[in-house]
Design an enzyme around this catalytic site. Structure first.
Site, mmCIF file in Angstrom:
data_model
loop_
_atom_site.group_PDB
_atom_site.id
_atom_site.type_symbol
_atom_site.label_atom_id
_atom_site.label_comp_id
_atom_site.label_asym_id
_atom_site.label_seq_id
_atom_site.Cartn_x
_atom_site.Cartn_y
_atom_site.Cartn_z
ATOM 1 N N HIS A 79 0.835 -1.203 0.000
ATOM 2 C CA HIS A 79 0.000 0.000 0.000
ATOM 3 C C HIS A 79 0.871 1.255 0.000
ATOM 4 O O HIS A 79 0.655 2.183 -0.791
ATOM 5 C CB HIS A 79 -0.914 -0.009 1.234
ATOM 6 C CG HIS A 79 -1.849 1.157 1.306
ATOM 7 N ND1 HIS A 79 -3.162 1.086 0.897
ATOM 8 C CD2 HIS A 79 -1.662 2.435 1.743
ATOM 9 C CE1 HIS A 79 -3.741 2.263 1.069
ATOM 10 N NE2 HIS A 79 -2.853 3.095 1.590
ATOM 11 N N GLU A 80 1.868 1.269 0.876
ATOM 12 C CA GLU A 80 2.719 2.466 0.980
ATOM 13 C C GLU A 80 3.627 2.613 -0.241
ATOM 14 O O GLU A 80 3.899 3.732 -0.684
ATOM 15 C CB GLU A 80 3.556 2.410 2.270
ATOM 16 C CG GLU A 80 2.747 2.298 3.559
ATOM 17 C CD GLU A 80 1.655 3.352 3.689
ATOM 18 O OE1 GLU A 80 1.804 4.457 3.118
ATOM 19 O OE2 GLU A 80 0.638 3.076 4.356
ATOM 20 N N HIS A 100 1.893 4.393 -2.995
ATOM 21 C CA HIS A 100 1.802 5.852 -2.854
ATOM 22 C C HIS A 100 2.943 6.574 -3.573
ATOM 23 O O HIS A 100 2.832 7.778 -3.851
ATOM 24 C CB HIS A 100 1.806 6.243 -1.377
ATOM 25 C CG HIS A 100 0.450 6.168 -0.736
ATOM 26 N ND1 HIS A 100 -0.669 6.725 -1.303
ATOM 27 C CD2 HIS A 100 0.043 5.596 0.435
ATOM 28 C CE1 HIS A 100 -1.717 6.512 -0.509
ATOM 29 N NE2 HIS A 100 -1.316 5.820 0.536
ATOM 30 N N GLU A 103 -5.593 7.525 -1.666
ATOM 31 C CA GLU A 103 -5.877 6.338 -0.856
ATOM 32 C C GLU A 103 -6.660 5.256 -1.601
ATOM 33 O O GLU A 103 -6.426 4.071 -1.410
ATOM 34 C CB GLU A 103 -6.623 6.744 0.424
ATOM 35 C CG GLU A 103 -5.838 7.688 1.329
ATOM 36 C CD GLU A 103 -4.497 7.115 1.786
ATOM 37 O OE1 GLU A 103 -4.238 5.913 1.570
ATOM 38 O OE2 GLU A 103 -3.706 7.887 2.354
#
Length: 534
Positions: free
Chosen positions: A190-191, A194, A213
């Site tokens: 997930h990170e 980003h 997000e």
């Protein structure tokens, strides 16, 4: 959007990490050390971050230095391959990795991991082996890594979320190190996502959080499936299970939040509007409770899931690459993404899909999007979900037998075979068991013992403690207190459940925990919890 450089003085022996593109080497001067960081890429000031503390680097056999050599050597011959085209850049001039043949081929950028001394071994076992896998998986899906390198820092228990990404640095909560590697892998993916959506491409209007997000939530599934080297069928099953869990979570959020907080594009046609004074308003920006909501993650994920279903995953991910190449280094609005999507898949117009329809059904309305209602049947027929439902039936039978035997004052032996479940299946199992009106203490003890729930990851344990709270399972209160102390990013909801139950012991537990932790709590969490209990 600006470049920056920083000179930082800190106590000798401490470590200074920043969102700079260089690996700073400290220069000693008496009791202090000096660290110098810089970036050459234009970035929003909001992405700037600094961390100062006493952490140690987590190193395995393949150290950071050898990782640099590996990353460089694997791409050294690539510069002569002129057949690879370079994308057009729409951002201000800076040394762009998308214009560099070597960077294009670099599937794994250099990385380092830092943690407190007491979590060094755990980080070596769980996090470090995932770094190259997840970075390579991300490159396989989206192509060129936007940043030169990445540091990952395990932050203290009072950090307000499971993770946060800035250029060249990722913060991960120590909660992700619990259990096996599933929660850590998912959150790391997930990170990493980003880097593309949220950093290299940012939202021009801060009320459109879903651009960051929602995209990262969608991509975490794709990256994690690649990192695990799942077959197409296994990946599909895993994605459907996750979709069902997110649908349930979104339902819960919608039922328990204000309607105006459920809209992905709250300013609608006035998105990014500037007043006469030159200022813009971030709607609900001072609402502390909004920090703990996941509507923008979940609803944003389902927007992308819906669009993927219209064109197929392979074509959709191919479009993602094109979008990244076109908009990296820029701030965007929802309509930028949707306009390019409709241009690339213009045949969808004849099927009744348009930007206006997407706005009306998904981005500009509160509540559960209507197109989602047709999806749930497909998810519940998923093999992994059916396995969970079978296990739920067994536990309900055991609980009924136990309750009946207690009425007759007889001891009961249970002869049932249970299936081994994946972490996400365990989460669903516990969520479904939460819907059962009552459970005996004996059944709950059997449940905990069979699945070793105390040793599971933080997501699974969170659901377990919801069961503990609902059924006043006092045997597990000591573990619950430990969870509230060590996994503070996930504790907000549990504080609410403890207070709503109106049980004297549970309310005493809340007050005791809050009194002990309030000084070290994240300010937003402290404000939300204080509002619940005071």
């Amino acid at each position: 959007m600006a470049k920056w450089q920083a000179s930082v003085w800190a106590p000798k022996g401490s470590l200074v990490l920043m969102s700079g593109e260089n690996c700073a080497e400290p220069k000693c001067n008496g009791a202090l050390t000096n660290w110098f960081y810089y970036v050459t890429m234009h970035m929003p000031a909001s992405t700037f971050t600094i961390a100062v503390g006493y952490w140690v680097e987590v190193i395995a056999e393949c150290s950071f230095r050898s990782q640099i050599l590996k990353s460089s050597s694997s791409t050294s011959d690539y510069t002569n391959k002129s057949s690879v085209s370079l994308p057009f850049c729409g951002h201000p001039a800076y040394p762009c990795r998308f214009q560099n043949h070597i960077a294009q081929a670099q599937n794994c950028i250099p990385y380092r991991v830092f943690a407190p001394e007491y979590l060094k071994v755990r980080s070596q076992e769980v996090l470090l082996p995932l770094m190259a896998q997840c970075l390579s998986a991300a490159h396989c899906v989206l192509g060129t890594h936007p940043f030169f390198r990445v540091d990952v820092l395990i932050v203290p228990a009072n950090f307000s979320s499971l993770g946060m990404a800035s250029p060249h640095i990722i913060y991960l909560s120590q909660s992700v190190l619990s259990g096996k590697n599933n929660l850590c892998g998912v959150r790391l993916c997930h990170e990493i996502a980003h880097a593309w959506f949220g950093l290299a491409i940012g939202a021009r209007d801060w009320t459109e959080e879903w651009i960051s997000e929602g995209f990262a939530t969608y991509l975490e599934d794709v990256f994690w499936a690649k990192a695990q080297k799942l077959s197409e069928e296994a990946a599909k099953e895993q994605h459907q299970l996750k979709s069902l869990l997110r649908w349930r979570r979104l339902q819960d959020e919608i039922q328990n939040s204000e309607e105006e907080l459920q809209v992905l594009r709250p300013n609608k046609q006035n998105t990014c509007a500037v007043s006469d004074s030159g200022s813009t308003i971030v709607k609900h920006g001072l609402n502390a409770g909004k920090n703990f909501m996941q509507v923008h993650y979940l609803k944003g994920y389902f927007v992308l899931h819906y669009l993927e279903n219209r064109v197929g995953q392979k074509q959709f991910l191919k479009f993602f690459r094109l979008f990244v190449e076109r908009f990296h280094g820029q701030l965007i609005l929802s309509q930028d993404f949707l306009y390019m999507f409709m241009e690339n898949f213009s045949e969808l117009r004849s099927q009744g899909l348009s930007m206006e329809v997407i706005f009306q059904n998904w981005l500009d309305v509160a509540g559960m999007p209507k197109p989602l209602l047709d999806e749930t049947l497909k998810w519940t027929e998923n093999r992994l979900v059916c396995e969970v439902q079978s296990e739920v039936t067994k536990w309900i039978k055991i609980n009924k037998k136990d309750q009946d035997s207690r009425k007759r004052k007889r001891s009961q032996k249970y002869e049932m075979k249970f299936k081994e479940l994946l972490p996400d299946q365990l989460v669903l199992l516990l969520e479904l068991l939460l819907e059962v009106k009552s459970f005996s203490s004996r059944t709950l003890q059997l449940l905990q013992k069979h699945y070793c729930l105390r040793e599971q990851d933080a997501e699974v344990r969170h659901r377990w403690y919801e069961l503990v709270i609902k059924h006043k399972h006092t045997v597990a209160y000591r573990d619950l207190i430990k969870f509230l102390e060590k996994d503070q990013a996930m504790g907000a909801y549990l504080y609410g459940e403890l207070m709503v139950n109106e049980d004297a012991k549970q309310q005493q537990l809340v007050h005791r925990c809050f009194t002990k932790l309030q000084e070290e709590m994240d300010p937003s969490l402290r404000k939300v919890v204080a509002k619940m209990i005071l």
